[in-house]
Structures are given as C-alpha cells and as structure tokens.
Write a protein that holds these residues in place. Structure first.
Motif, PDB file in Angstrom:
ATOM      1  N   LEU A   1      12.174  17.623 132.543  1.00 43.52           N
ATOM      2  CA  LEU A   1      12.710  15.997 132.104  1.00 43.52           C
ATOM      3  C   LEU A   1      13.372  15.429 133.051  1.00 43.52           C
ATOM      4  CD1 LEU A   1      13.505  16.557 128.242  1.00 43.52           C
ATOM      5  CD2 LEU A   1      11.530  15.337 129.173  1.00 43.52           C
ATOM      6  N   ILE A   2      14.237  16.271 133.721  1.00 43.80           N
ATOM      7  CA  ILE A   2      15.038  15.341 134.918  1.00 43.80           C
ATOM      8  C   ILE A   2      14.543  15.803 136.421  1.00 43.80           C
ATOM      9  CG2 ILE A   2      17.164  15.390 133.369  1.00 43.80           C
ATOM     10  CD1 ILE A   2      18.195  17.581 135.205  1.00 43.80           C
ATOM     11  N   GLN A   3      13.421  16.536 136.241  1.00 45.74           N
ATOM     12  CA  GLN A   3      12.865  16.702 137.518  1.00 45.74           C
ATOM     13  C   GLN A   3      13.763  17.155 138.735  1.00 45.74           C
ATOM     14  OE1 GLN A   3       9.493  17.033 138.682  1.00 45.74           O
ATOM     15  NE2 GLN A   3       9.846  17.658 136.670  1.00 45.74           N
ATOM     16  N   SER A   4      14.872  18.362 138.419  1.00 40.45           N
ATOM     17  CA  SER A   4      15.587  18.751 139.418  1.00 40.45           C
ATOM     18  C   SER A   4      16.036  19.765 139.233  1.00 40.45           C
ATOM     19  CB  SER A   4      16.708  17.859 139.754  1.00 40.45           C
ATOM     20  OG  SER A   4      17.644  18.151 140.785  1.00 40.45           O
TER      21      SER A   4
ATOM     22  N   THR B   1      10.440  22.485 137.612  1.00 44.10           N
ATOM     23  CA  THR B   1      10.558  21.598 138.783  1.00 44.10           C
ATOM     24  C   THR B   1       9.038  21.452 139.526  1.00 44.10           C
ATOM     25  OG1 THR B   1      11.874  20.863 140.702  1.00 44.10           O
ATOM     26  CG2 THR B   1      10.901  23.331 140.561  1.00 44.10           C
ATOM     27  N   THR B   2       8.132  22.248 138.749  1.00 44.78           N
ATOM     28  CA  THR B   2       6.590  22.064 139.409  1.00 44.78           C
ATOM     29  C   THR B   2       5.865  20.726 138.660  1.00 44.78           C
ATOM     30  OG1 THR B   2       5.843  23.375 137.619  1.00 44.78           O
ATOM     31  CG2 THR B   2       6.677  24.563 139.669  1.00 44.78           C
ATOM     32  N   VAL B   3       6.793  20.302 137.891  1.00 46.84           N
ATOM     33  CA  VAL B   3       5.953  19.152 136.962  1.00 46.84           C
ATOM     34  C   VAL B   3       5.651  17.766 138.118  1.00 46.84           C
ATOM     35  CG1 VAL B   3       6.271  17.268 135.386  1.00 46.84           C
ATOM     36  CG2 VAL B   3       7.033  19.497 134.722  1.00 46.84           C
ATOM     37  N   THR B   4       6.778  17.621 138.951  1.00 48.36           N
ATOM     38  CA  THR B   4       6.355  16.630 139.753  1.00 48.36           C
ATOM     39  C   THR B   4       5.007  16.880 140.778  1.00 48.36           C
ATOM     40  OG1 THR B   4       8.737  16.065 140.132  1.00 48.36           O
ATOM     41  CG2 THR B   4       7.486  15.213 141.852  1.00 48.36           C
ATOM     42  N   ALA B   5       4.990  18.047 141.179  1.00 48.44           N
ATOM     43  CA  ALA B   5       3.667  18.467 142.050  1.00 48.44           C
ATOM     44  C   ALA B   5       2.562  18.102 141.338  1.00 48.44           C
ATOM     45  CB  ALA B   5       4.010  19.665 142.411  1.00 48.44           C
ATOM     46  N   GLN B   6       2.539  18.422 140.000  1.00 48.16           N
ATOM     47  CA  GLN B   6       1.261  18.339 139.253  1.00 48.16           C
ATOM     48  C   GLN B   6       1.136  16.812 138.805  1.00 48.16           C
ATOM     49  OE1 GLN B   6      -0.575  20.434 137.822  1.00 48.16           O
ATOM     50  NE2 GLN B   6       0.616  22.430 138.752  1.00 48.16           N
TER      51      GLN B   6
ATOM     52  N   SER C   1      11.168  19.355 145.040  1.00 44.35           N
ATOM     53  CA  SER C   1       9.943  18.559 144.508  1.00 44.35           C
ATOM     54  C   SER C   1       9.577  17.440 145.671  1.00 44.35           C
ATOM     55  CB  SER C   1      10.395  17.713 143.281  1.00 44.35           C
ATOM     56  OG  SER C   1      10.510  18.763 141.993  1.00 44.35           O
ATOM     57  N   ALA C   2      10.526  17.110 146.501  1.00 45.22           N
ATOM     58  CA  ALA C   2      10.576  16.070 147.471  1.00 45.22           C
ATOM     59  C   ALA C   2       9.548  16.646 148.521  1.00 45.22           C
ATOM     60  CB  ALA C   2      11.649  15.425 147.955  1.00 45.22           C
TER      61      ALA C   2
END
Length: 598
Positions: free
Chosen positions: A59-62, A95-100, A203-204
């Motif tokens: 949810l917070i992506q970190s 933290t893998t959500v961003t890549a998806q 993620s970045a």
C-alpha cells in the motif's frame, strides 16, 4: 547518442523518482497512522506478520519505510524483536507491486482497450486527474488521493520518457559491453546495491532496470545479480534509522540486512552452480519489463519461503552480533486476566503509570538537551518515546474503564480515579516536552541562538522544573506525604521565575537587544516549562489528598489548601519555598547583566 540524450535520460529518471516519492508520500498521509496501527496489533504469529508486511508495503510502496516503522516501534517498546521478522520478510514481497504496475509498458497496442493502460496514455490522464484533486478540490482525504494519483501519473510519464531516452543506447557497443560486465555476479550485486542505496528505494532502481530492459541488453544472467543487489541496497535506510536507537532497534535493522544477504547468497550459489552443471536454457534469455517484474516477485517469495522456518535463528543471529541486554522500553503488559483480582490489576496499572512518568521525565531531559545541542537522533528517540506514552495512556484508559465494571470497594474506586488523573498528567508532561523540542527545532532550522543571559535564565528554569518532575515522580512512586510536600514550593518558584523572566525578556525586546524570533521562542519555552510544573503539582496534590493526616485541609478542599500555601499561612511551606528560591531564583537576580548584553 549525444549530450541531449543523456540530459533527457537524467531528467526522465528525476521525473520518475519524483513521481514515486509523491505517490508514496500521498499513500502514507492517506493511511493516517492506520497502517502503523495494523503493525502494532500484530500477534506473535510470523505467518500473519508476512501477510501484514506485504499488505502494508504494497500500500505504501516502500519496504524501507515499513522496516523503519518496525525499527521505531521496537525502539519505543511497542513491538518485540521477534514480531518484526515476518513483517520484514513480507515487506520484500510487497515492494514488488510497483514493478508489476510498470510492466503495463509491455502491453500490446493491437488491442485498443488494453492500449489505454499503457503508461504513455495512462500517465498524462492520471496526472490531469490528480492535479485537479490536489489543487482544486478541498478536503484532506481528497487532496491525499489527488497526490497519490498525481504521483502515479508522473511515475508513468517518467517511465515512458526513460524508455524513449534509453532507446538510442541499444546500438552503442560500449553500453552493451557495460551490461555484459554485470553478468559477473559480484559486480552485479555491488552495482545493484550501490544504486539502490543511493536512491534509497528498490522500487525506483527496479523501475530504472525495467526501462533499460527495453533496449534488449538485459539478460537473465545480468538481471538476477542486479535484483539481488537491489534487495541488499534497500536495507541501508533502516540501518541509518537505527543509529542512536536501542539495541533491539539496531537488531531489527540487522534482521532486514541479513535476510536479504542470506537469501541473495543462497540463490546466487544455487543458480550459478546449477547453470555450470546443467547449462540452463533461460540463462541468456532477453528480459523485458514483465519478466523482470516476475523475476523480482519470484525471488522475494522464494527468499521468504526459504528463511521463514528459520525466523528464530535470524533473531538469535542478530542477538549474537549485537550482544548485551535488551534496552527496549517494554510497555507494561496489562493482562486482562488480572481484572478478576482488582487489587492486583490496580497494582499493575500503578506500575504502568510510574513507567509513563519515567518516559515523560526522559523526554523532558532529552528536550532540554536539544536546546543546548541539537541532535536528530535524540529528536527521533524523543518522538518514539512520545508514541509509547500515547499508547500507554490509551491502554491504561481502556484497562481502568474495564476494571470499573467489576465489584470494587470505595477505596479501589478512589485509586482508579487517582490513576486516571495521574496518567493524564504524565502524558501532558510528555506533550509539553515535545513542545520544548519543537522550539529547539525552530531555533536550529532558523540558525539562531539565545544570548548568554537567556541561556543562563533557561538553565536555571529548566533545572528547577527538572527537580519538580523528579520530586513528583518520587512522591508518586513512594506514595509519600513528606515528599509530596516538597513539590508545591518548587512549583511556586517556577511560577515566580516564569513571571520575572518574561518581564525581563520583554524589556530586552523593547530595547531592541533581542529579536522578535528569539523572543517568541523564549516566551513559548517559559509557557511550556511552567505548565510542566503545574502538572507535577497536580500529581503531588493527588498524593497529599490520599496520604494526609486527618484534619488536613487538603482532604476536604485542595483549592483552599493551595491558596493557603501561596499566601503565607504555612511556615513549613515558606521554609521550603525560600530554600528552592535560593537555589534557582536568587542567583539569577544577583547576576543580572546590563541590558545590552542581549
């Protein structure tokens, strides 16, 4: 590729990072502490920890932010070291959500509907919607939602711009040679860790790798060490946050580090040894955004599955590396089973209130130290202790309210009332200590300092307040009538000092010997310090009311009692007041410098 391409690529990376930061900040604001609350209520079940860690991080992506939360909770005594293991493992999965999300760039343009989800189209749409919510619609939650959508839009725009900017690189032999070098596992891990540590976001760095994958130079044997290095690099944020914290907080950060290092080393050995023996057919496969996202997810899930059964071993490992007793400030356990025995429950609650008093005293002393020597780590410690104080107040309130449902004696009802009043006073002392720390922060941020005379005045006043807190805490802990009598004379001296120091400071302001900025902070400090002593007085009066001999006025009318003290009708009070005045007030008056010194 010329200089304009390089500048475009760097600008795209900057835009991408800004979008990610904006989105993450919005998500954290929208949670309004609710995600932290989920973590705090975590049971000792490590499997639930993994699920909650993945949920919160998703949810917070970190993952770094989630781990830093754990470090803070352990440091404040809200969470035990063992509870953090599952959360940290789950954070790596979340933290893998961003890549998806970023793999949407691989969507084929043949399908008109699916093409709408491509970052090149979706990014500007999200940015427009987000900026409308963020700038033109009032309301805190709507503004936060706008920030999230805006950040996601900028993230997609940055990703698309990066993809375009790196396209010319695919024809450069030097670029292809550079990435070929990363097939060396040691070099790949080091570079992945260094880039992620610099950006402080796996993620970045994963997004940047996905953008580079569009050039066709990223193969499996290149991607795997880079991804492993990224997982190691993201631990730097938590390690930095643990500097100056308790031993268990440091151990929490070390669990994050060792989890990622052990998992990376294990799979590096397995994959490279397996390829040497079996010559994996996928070893030289070209990776695209989707396959990199999947590899990232698979690697983190596999690491968690591998090390989850050894969660207690990880705890023992970091305890060996950071030896010594635990410095964690455990929040008193108010077991509801004690409620069946009200006398025992009240004893436990009394111990918890004393613990609150010790935390409030610690925060006061830390705040005073910040006035003389500003230190961010001490400020973090203070804020974490304030969180513990608030949690303890809520826990005690709920516990004592439940206790009132039991069959209680009149004396036990009185004790509950005393506890509720005292815990509120200690919590307020903590709040005013935070206000003192905020004054120290304001002075530090503005680069201004008090003059020597102002420092001398504050030193005398803060020393007097410190003794007042010490006496109040001691009299409450000992439930001593004699010790309680010593608090009110000190409080009266603090009142006298506040009035005179305020008058002197106003004179300095009028003469131009002090600036408005300094004057405002000085007067704000006087207010907060005097209010701390007021709450110490409340605590002492409460003990006097419970322990005074029969016939004492404090038993029937506390207001009349304090009025009698302050108007010279009690010789014992006058003697103690004179002694405290001679310690703190008189030396200041005798050493008053010329007005121009300010």
């Amino acid at each position: 590729m010329d200089i304009s391409n390089v500048i475009s690529m760097l600008g795209a990376i900057a835009l991408f990072l800004f979008g990610m930061s904006t989105m993450t900040d919005g998500l954290e604001k929208l949670s309004s502490g609710r995600l932290e609350g989920i973590l705090e209520k975590l049971t000792n079940n490590v499997f639930k920890g993994v699920l909650l860690g993945a949920l919160v991080t998703g949810l917070i992506q970190s993952s770094a932010a989630t781990t830093v939360m754990c470090v803070g909770f352990v440091n404040a005594g809200i969470m035990k070291l063992e509870q953090t293991v599952g959360i940290i493992m789950g954070a790596n999965i979340g933290t893998t959500v961003t890549a998806q999300l970023l793999r949407l760039g691989n969507i084929s343009s043949d399908n008109a509907f699916m093409a709408l989800l491509k970052p090149s189209f979706l990014g500007p749409i999200l940015a427009i919607v987000g900026v409308v919510f963020y700038m033109f619609i009032k309301g805190g939650r709507k503004k936060n939602i706008g920030q999230i959508v805006l950040g996601l839009g900028i993230l997609f725009i940055g990703m698309n711009t990066m993809t375009v900017a790196v396209a010319p690189l695919q024809d450069l032999p030097e670029f292809q040679s550079l990435f070929t070098a990363f097939s060396n596992p040691l070099l790949g891990v080091v570079v992945g860790a260094a880039v992620t540590a610099l950006l402080q976001s796996s993620s970045a760095s994963m997004g940047i790798l996905q953008a580079i994958s569009t050039t066709g130079v990223v193969r499996f044997n290149i991607a795997i060490p880079l991804i492993m290095g990224q997982n190691i690099g993201t631990t730097v944020t938590a390690l930095l946050s643990s500097i100056g914290a308790s031993k268990n907080a440091k151990r929490t950060a070390m669990i994050h580090l060792f989890f990622n290092i052990i998992g990376s080393l294990f799979f590096l050995v397995v994959l490279y040894a397996g390829n040497a023996m079996l010559a994996f057919p996928f070893w030289e496969n070209v990776m695209d955004m989707g396959s990199i996202a999947n590899l990232h997810l698979l690697f983190n899930v596999a690491c968690t599955a591998l090390l989850l059964p050894f969660n207690k071993v990880l705890v023992r490992l970091v305890e060996r590396i950071i030896p010594g007793g635990s410095e964690v400030r455990e929040v008193s356990v108010l077991d509801e089973r004690f409620l069946a025995s009200p006398s025992l429950a009240l004893e436990r609650a009394h111990d918890a209130v004393i613990q609150m008093g010790l935390y409030a005293q610690e925060n006061y002393r830390t705040a005073v130290e910040l006035l003389g020597h500003y230190d961010l780590k001490k400020l973090e410690r203070l804020n974490e202790t304030e969180i513990a104080l608030d949690k303890m107040e809520n826990a005690l309130d709920n516990y004592l309210v439940k206790l009132t449902d039991r069959a209680l004696t009149p004396q036990e009802n009185i004790k509950i009332s005393e506890l509720l009043h005292t815990l509120s006073d200690f919590e307020r002392i903590g709040d005013y200590s935070v206000n003192v720390a905020e004054c120290a922060t304001a002075l530090h941020n503005k680069g201004i300092v008090f003059s020597n005379i102002a420092k001398r005045e504050l030193k005398a006043l803060t020393d007097a307040v410190d003794e007042t807190i010490e006496k109040a805490l001691e009299c409450y802990r000992e439930r001593s009538y004699d010790l309680s009598l010593q608090v009110e004379p000190l409080e009266e001296v603090v009142d006298l000092m506040r009035d005179d120091l305020r008058a002197r400071h106003i004179e300095r302001l009028k003469s131009g010997a002090c600036t408005i900025e300094l004057g405002t902070q000085f007067l704000e400090l006087l207010i907060n310090l005097e209010r701390i002593s007021d709450h110490c007085s409340n605590i002492a009066i409460g003990i006097l009311h419970q322990t005074a001999p029969k016939g004492n006025l404090v038993l029937t009318d506390t207001h009349a009692y304090t009025h009698e003290l302050h108007h010279g009708h009690n010789p014992e009070f006058e003697l103690m007041f004179a002694a405290a005045k001679a310690r703190y007030y008189d030396p200041l008056m005798e050493a008053e410098p010329p007005l121009g010194e300010e």
